[in-house]
Motif scaffolding. Structure first.
Motif, short mmCIF file in Angstrom:
data_model
loop_
_atom_site.label_atom_id
_atom_site.label_comp_id
_atom_site.label_asym_id
_atom_site.label_seq_id
_atom_site.Cartn_x
_atom_site.Cartn_y
_atom_site.Cartn_z
N GLY A 171 12.84 76.26 -99.29
CA GLY A 171 13.01 75.05 -98.52
C GLY A 171 14.21 75.12 -97.59
O GLY A 171 14.13 74.71 -96.42
N LEU A 229 5.22 76.82 -93.96
CA LEU A 229 6.06 75.62 -93.89
C LEU A 229 6.53 75.35 -92.46
O LEU A 229 6.40 74.24 -91.94
CB LEU A 229 7.27 75.76 -94.81
CG LEU A 229 7.06 75.46 -96.29
CD1 LEU A 229 8.28 75.92 -97.09
CD2 LEU A 229 6.82 73.97 -96.53
N VAL A 234 1.70 73.35 -94.48
CA VAL A 234 1.72 73.03 -95.92
C VAL A 234 1.65 71.52 -96.08
O VAL A 234 2.59 70.80 -95.75
CB VAL A 234 2.98 73.58 -96.61
CG1 VAL A 234 2.95 73.24 -98.10
CG2 VAL A 234 3.09 75.09 -96.42
N GLY A 235 0.52 71.05 -96.58
CA GLY A 235 0.34 69.64 -96.86
C GLY A 235 0.09 69.43 -98.34
O GLY A 235 0.13 70.38 -99.14
N HIS A 238 -2.22 71.90 -100.11
CA HIS A 238 -1.90 73.33 -100.13
C HIS A 238 -1.87 73.82 -101.58
O HIS A 238 -1.40 73.11 -102.48
CB HIS A 238 -0.54 73.57 -99.46
CG HIS A 238 -0.22 75.00 -99.21
ND1 HIS A 238 0.27 75.84 -100.19
CD2 HIS A 238 -0.31 75.76 -98.09
CE1 HIS A 238 0.47 77.05 -99.67
NE2 HIS A 238 0.11 77.03 -98.41
N ALA A 241 1.44 73.31 -103.27
CA ALA A 241 2.12 72.01 -103.14
C ALA A 241 2.62 71.51 -104.49
O ALA A 241 3.71 70.92 -104.57
CB ALA A 241 1.18 70.98 -102.51
N LEU A 244 5.82 73.36 -105.37
CA LEU A 244 6.92 72.88 -104.53
C LEU A 244 7.40 71.52 -105.02
O LEU A 244 8.61 71.28 -105.15
CB LEU A 244 6.47 72.80 -103.08
CG LEU A 244 6.08 74.11 -102.40
CD1 LEU A 244 5.54 73.85 -101.00
CD2 LEU A 244 7.24 75.08 -102.34
N ASP A 251 6.33 65.39 -101.04
CA ASP A 251 5.62 64.93 -99.85
C ASP A 251 6.55 64.63 -98.69
O ASP A 251 6.22 64.91 -97.53
CB ASP A 251 4.80 63.69 -100.19
CG ASP A 251 3.60 64.00 -101.08
OD1 ASP A 251 3.28 65.19 -101.25
OD2 ASP A 251 2.99 63.04 -101.61
N LEU A 254 7.54 67.93 -97.11
CA LEU A 254 6.42 68.51 -96.38
C LEU A 254 6.15 67.74 -95.10
O LEU A 254 5.80 68.34 -94.07
CB LEU A 254 5.17 68.53 -97.26
CG LEU A 254 5.26 69.35 -98.55
CD1 LEU A 254 3.91 69.38 -99.25
CD2 LEU A 254 5.76 70.76 -98.29
#
Length: 427
Positions: A171, A229, A234-235, A238, A241, A244, A251, A254
């Motif tokens: 991230g 990303l 990436v939603g 994904h 997700a 993450l 959310d 993202l």
């Protein structure tokens, strides 16, 4: 707007290994490939060597920790000299803004909360200073390798480990990547060319064995995670997700990437035939990483073409082979050079949107294991280049041309002399 690589030719370039990890601790010494190879002393003559073998471009990195020695202060003396040398050589720079390593003053390195803003500040300062002289930038070289080495394997600073560390640094690196590209674009406008570069991470063998299926699937998806990303791919749906979100990138995070997405003008792919494909073996546990490495499969030119094709399709951009070589004898290097160029020419003729070929490196380098050793640099030499590095008791390392340079020069000259393909027209 037309770019230098839009003429339909296959452009030939080189790289100079530019890993910088300046932090030290007991049992680990700083690694600076420019100091190890004496490139910092020989920058002018090294760039002249690249020109002498017909390289059109050179992937080359800035030692952030040297250029930005204190917060908010920049020392341009050596970098000015290097950019002058590029102009004198006629070789086009494709600048790595981050090729591992942060300044010594940035505590916790990539994990520092100010890292994304600090790397963007540095990127803007560089781009603004050399506006009109440099237009091609790689925001982060191999961001997934950064994330793995610093966030999962605890091999490099800030020594995070496991899934939590991987997500934290993925991230942070991705956010810094986005802000870096936006900072360069702010300085250069539409003159900026962004060459995104990541390492090929492929998995083969018994990937469907019950004990490996879940890990192999995750690793295959994870290989693209930073690029996914930063490009807004990436939603919530994904496949990663959930992983993450479990470790703090949910959310809202993202959504930030989706709203601030940046795209490559060229998607660069680093591929080493003997190392880029890891091999799972049924009944054998390999954790992966440096402590417990999986064996590798030499997947040759088939793996090379497949990797470039995957990235071209996934990101919808022209692709460039941004690193390749084999570490071995001159004969082995020449064979891979010939085979890989031939395979990519065929793939290009078949429609692969390929714009460049990069042999890495121009001259030999020193293995990263130097950092974890107390032995002299000569014990860590990797024979990879067009020029051998030869110890010299009376001064900097000697660059000795070898037959790989002659073969590269011939291929580069052949490509430069070829007529540009006729533009295609749509009915």
């Amino acid at each position: 707007m037309s770019r230098w690589y839009d003429d339909g030719r296959l452009h030939f370039g080189l790289g100079i290994e530019d890993t910088f990890v300046p932090q030290e601790r007991p049992g680990e010494r700083a690694i600076d490939e420019y100091a190890l190879t004496d490139h910092d002393e020989l920058v002018e003559s090294d760039l002249a060597l690249a020109a002498s073998v017909g390289a059109e471009f050179l992937r080359w990195g800035i030692p952030w920790y040297r250029v930005n020695p204190e917060p908010g202060r920049f020392d341009w003396q050596w970098l000015d000299r290097a950019i002058d040398a590029f102009e004198a050589s006629g070789v086009r720079p494709v600048i790595d803004l981050l090729h591992y390593g942060t300044p010594l003053w940035l505590d916790e390195q990539f994990a520092h909360p100010d890292y994304p803003a600090r790397v963007a500040e540095y990127a803007h300062a560089v781009a603004a200073r050399y506006a009109g002289r440099v237009s091609d930038y790689t925001p982060v070289n191999e961001p997934m390798i950064h994330a793995l080495f610093s966030g999962e394997y605890a091999y490099w600073p800030p020594y995070r480990s496991g899934a939590a560390g991987l997500v934290e640094l993925t991230g942070a690196l991705a956010r810094g990547f986005v802000l870096t590209q936006r900072a360069v674009a702010d300085a250069l406008g539409d003159r900026a060319v962004f060459v995104h570069v990541d390492a090929t991470l492929r998995y083969a063998g018994d990937v469907d064995a019950p004990e490996h299926r879940e890990t192999a699937a995750r690793l295959t998806r994870q290989a693209f995670l930073v690029e996914d990303l930063v490009t807004g791919g990436v939603g919530p749906a994904h496949p990663l997700a959930g992983l993450l979100a479990e470790h703090g990138l949910g959310d809202d995070g993202l959504a930030w990437f989706a709203e601030n997405a940046v795209q490559p003008d060229v998607m660069g792919v680093n591929y080493y035939p003997r190392h880029s494909t890891e091999l799972f073996e049924a009944g054998v546990h390999h954790g992966g990483g440096f402590a417990d490495p999986r064996p590798t499969l030499d997947d040759g030119t088939a793996g090379l073409v497949a990797s470039l094709s995957t990235y071209a399709e996934r990101y919808g951009a022209p692709v460039m082979l941004t690193e390749t070589c084999v570490t071995g004898s001159v004969a082995e290097r020449c064979a891979w050079l010939d085979d890989s160029v031939a395979a990519l020419r065929r793939a290009k003729e078949d429609g692969l949107p390929l714009v460049g070929y990069t042999w890495w490196p121009l001259f030999d380098m020193y293995e990263w294991t130097y950092r974890h050793s107390d032995r002299p640099r000569a014990d860590h030499l990797l024979t990879m280049g067009l020029f051998d590095l030869v110890e010299n008791p009376d001064g900097p390392l000697i660059r000795r041309r070898n037959p790989v340079a002659d073969r590269f020069a011939a291929l580069a000259a052949e490509a430069a002399a070829a007529p540009a393909p006729a533009p295609t027209t749509e009915d």
